[in-house]
Design an enzyme around this catalytic site. Structure first.
Site, PDB file in Angstrom:
ATOM      1  N   CYS A   1      60.944  71.142 -50.039  1.00 21.62           N
ATOM      2  CA  CYS A   1      60.706  72.459 -49.454  1.00 21.62           C
ATOM      3  C   CYS A   1      61.673  72.685 -48.295  1.00 21.62           C
ATOM      4  O   CYS A   1      61.257  72.915 -47.146  1.00 21.62           O
ATOM      5  CB  CYS A   1      59.256  72.571 -48.996  1.00 21.62           C
ATOM      6  SG  CYS A   1      58.114  72.335 -50.351  1.00 21.62           S
TER       7      CYS A   1
ATOM      8  N   ARG B   1      81.934  52.377 -48.092  1.00 26.29           N
ATOM      9  CA  ARG B   1      82.080  53.460 -49.063  1.00 26.29           C
ATOM     10  C   ARG B   1      83.027  53.135 -50.216  1.00 26.29           C
ATOM     11  O   ARG B   1      82.695  53.318 -51.374  1.00 26.29           O
ATOM     12  CB  ARG B   1      82.597  54.707 -48.331  1.00 26.29           C
ATOM     13  CG  ARG B   1      82.609  55.987 -49.154  1.00 26.29           C
ATOM     14  CD  ARG B   1      83.280  57.114 -48.366  1.00 26.29           C
ATOM     15  NE  ARG B   1      82.795  57.191 -47.011  1.00 26.29           N
ATOM     16  CZ  ARG B   1      81.742  57.908 -46.614  1.00 26.29           C
ATOM     17  NH1 ARG B   1      81.116  58.647 -47.485  1.00 26.29           N
ATOM     18  NH2 ARG B   1      81.361  57.900 -45.358  1.00 26.29           N
TER      19      ARG B   1
ATOM     20  N   GLU C   1      85.732  46.390 -42.582  1.00 31.87           N
ATOM     21  CA  GLU C   1      84.314  46.456 -42.944  1.00 31.87           C
ATOM     22  C   GLU C   1      84.042  47.737 -43.712  1.00 31.87           C
ATOM     23  O   GLU C   1      83.238  48.565 -43.305  1.00 31.87           O
ATOM     24  CB  GLU C   1      83.413  46.290 -41.707  1.00 31.87           C
ATOM     25  CG  GLU C   1      83.807  47.126 -40.534  1.00 31.87           C
ATOM     26  CD  GLU C   1      83.035  46.793 -39.263  1.00 31.87           C
ATOM     27  OE1 GLU C   1      82.668  45.629 -39.048  1.00 31.87           O
ATOM     28  OE2 GLU C   1      82.803  47.724 -38.478  1.00 31.87           O
TER      29      GLU C   1
ATOM     30  N   GLY D   1      85.828  52.764 -43.334  1.00 30.63           N
ATOM     31  CA  GLY D   1      86.264  54.158 -43.279  1.00 30.63           C
ATOM     32  C   GLY D   1      87.289  54.581 -44.301  1.00 30.63           C
ATOM     33  O   GLY D   1      87.706  55.737 -44.307  1.00 30.63           O
TER      34      GLY D   1
HETATM   35  C1  LIG Z   1      79.346  52.814 -41.446  1.00 33.64           C
HETATM   36  C2  LIG Z   1      80.155  51.757 -40.870  1.00 33.64           C
HETATM   37  C3  LIG Z   1      81.101  51.084 -41.655  1.00 33.64           C
HETATM   38  C4  LIG Z   1      81.389  51.461 -43.072  1.00 33.64           C
HETATM   39  O1  LIG Z   1      81.936  52.711 -43.189  1.00 33.64           O
HETATM   40  P1  LIG Z   1      82.430  53.240 -44.611  1.00 33.64           P
HETATM   41  O2  LIG Z   1      82.820  54.643 -44.326  1.00 33.64           O
HETATM   42  O3  LIG Z   1      81.280  53.119 -45.531  1.00 33.64           O
HETATM   43  O4  LIG Z   1      83.576  52.370 -45.009  1.00 33.64           O
HETATM   44  C5  LIG Z   1      81.787  50.049 -41.077  1.00 33.64           C
HETATM   45  N1  LIG Z   1      81.579  49.683 -39.790  1.00 33.64           N
HETATM   46  C6  LIG Z   1      80.695  50.309 -39.005  1.00 33.64           C
HETATM   47  C7  LIG Z   1      80.506  49.847 -37.626  1.00 33.64           C
HETATM   48  C8  LIG Z   1      79.958  51.374 -39.516  1.00 33.64           C
HETATM   49  O5  LIG Z   1      79.079  51.985 -38.733  1.00 33.64           O
END
Ligand SMILES: *Cc1c(COP(=O)(O)O)cnc(C)c1O
Length: 425
Positions: free
Chosen positions: A344, A278, A275, A233
């Site tokens: 479209c 992005r 984790e 995140g």
């Molecule tokens: C999507 C997701 C992430 C990664 O989120 P980013 O915004 O790409 O860092 C990590 N953990 C879980 C469980 C997710 O669903």
């Protein structure tokens, strides 16, 4: 990357690439991906065992997962194909965090076979997991703080109380007790409540919350948690003027939080996991497309050869992606365009009322920050085909890491035994 000067290539260089690989395509910068990952690990060097499990859904390509593996990342998976991608990239065992929800039994089985860390999304998944894959030695749970935590409006994940993920606080205590009784001996704690977050305080708050909870869990249940996973995140600056999170400062602030909570309470060392997807690849990938039409009706339109099938975020969330017209970086932005694809659907627009230099047919256009949640969100609606993925390697060479789809791929699922139309081509 939100400025025309951020590009890692010139018009001349990309024109050379296009000669070999026609537009549209995504292009990623290996060197920048590696450097960024090193920066993240360095900011958390104080934390022994720190690891970022790259969220595979951001850029599900084994070449990318392998690059990040070489930089020390694990893989965060939530589906069978994502597990297979990780396996192919050589990421196995506890280097996989399986953070799924609404999970089918065969996916638990595969995760378990690979020795992944299984992170359960619900208390009822305990008997489900037991039946489908058995009780693992190491188990983790995803916490949903509900009303205890409000996230700002506009966040992709939104209000935790409205989110389908995770266990409530009470369920969490119950869940660890149950797993202990069933024989698990190693435990982890996870949450993921923000997405594309550019305010470091929100990330610190998550760390505070999980560290406090870890203290409470270990005291009340007499279990030692091995890790807390703060989720992904971390945001990236899509819009001009936005600033990237200061990763070093984030690392320092989380260190203070760790000292104040885990160390002061005398808990044994706790590994910190994240984790992020992005921030690991997003800024280091561009969607390269070409202007093929211009249209002047009630508005000024530029039609490009990419569409929402190649990058869905603008159409789906109204997300801003910066656009550079190659070779015109310094030119006056004295035109106002809608830059559109061919779907479209009227939301197939990469930009609306965007101030850009005058665009001519044939101009090459780079759409920024397409390295994560870009190609991976692609789809085939309207018979649109997904584009190729190209990698600029650290040594400067260029390779294709996924070819573009053809009609044959689109028809592949119609070409099954017994299909009365025969092979569609
Ligand atoms: C999507 C997701 C992430 C990664 O989120 P980013 O915004 O790409 O860092 C990590 N953990 C879980 C469980 C997710 O669903």
């Amino acid at each position: 990357m939100n400025s025309d000067s951020d590009l890692f290539f010139s018009k001349k260089w990309i024109t050379g690439v296009i000669k070999k690989y026609p537009t549209p395509f995504h292009i990623y910068d290996e060197k920048a991906i590696r450097e960024n990952s090193r920066r993240l690990f360095k900011a958390f060097k104080w934390s022994s065992g720190f690891k970022n499990f790259f969220a595979v859904k951001a850029t599900p390509n084994p070449y990318i997962v392998r690059i990040l593996k070489e930089e020390g990342c694990g893989a965060d998976c939530s589906s069978l194909p994502e597990l297979l991608i990780s396996q192919k990239a050589g990421v196995i065992g506890e280097n996989i965090m399986f953070t799924s929800n609404d999970t089918p039994a065969n996916e638990y089985r595969k995760a378990s076979e690979l020795g992944a860390i299984i992170n359960l999304d619900d208390i009822t998944h305990i008997p489900f997991l037991e039946k489908s894959a058995g009780i693992p030695d190491l188990i983790s749970f995803r916490y949903n703080p509900g009303h205890l935590r409000k996230t700002k409006e506009g966040n992709v994940i939104g209000d935790p109380e409205q989110s389908k993920y995770g266990l409530t606080r009470d369920q969490l205590f119950e869940a660890y007790k149950t797993m202990k009784r069933k024989g698990s001996r190693r435990f982890g704690l996870h949450t993921m409540i923000v997405s594309n977050e550019l305010d470091p305080s929100a990330l610190i708050e998550t760390a505070n919350m999980l560290f406090d909870l870890a203290v409470e869990l270990s005291k009340k249940l007499e279990i030692d948690l091995e890790f807390v996973n703060l989720g992904g995140g971390i945001g990236i600056p899509y819009k001009p003027g936005q600033k990237a999170i200061d990763i070093e400062a984030l690392g320092r602030r989380i260190k203070r939080s760790y000292e104040d909570r885990i160390e002061k309470n005398g808990l044994p060392p706790l590994k910190i996991f994240m984790e992020n997807g992005r921030m690991m690849t997003g800024p280091y990938g561009y969607l390269i497309t070409r202007a093929i039409h211009e249209k002047h009706t009630y508005k000024e339109y530029i039609g490009v050869d990419a569409c929402m099938a190649n990058l869905m975020r603008p159409g789906m969330y109204g997300a801003y992606h910066h656009i550079t017209v190659l070779g015109k970086e310094g030119a006056k932005k004295d035109h106002k365009y809608d830059v559109v694809g061919s779907l479209c659907e009227n939301n197939d627009k990469f930009a609306i009322d965007r101030r850009l230099p005058e665009i001519k047919q044939g101009d090459i256009i780079a759409i920024h920050n397409a390295g994560a949640h870009g190609h991976s969100m692609g789809f085939n609606y309207n018979g649109k085909l997904r584009s190729a993925e190209i990698l600029k390697k650290s040594n400067g060479s260029v390779i294709m890491i996924r070819r573009a789809e053809t009609s044959k791929d689109y028809f592949a699922t119609l070409n099954f035994a017994g299909s009365e139309f025969g092979d569609m081509e």
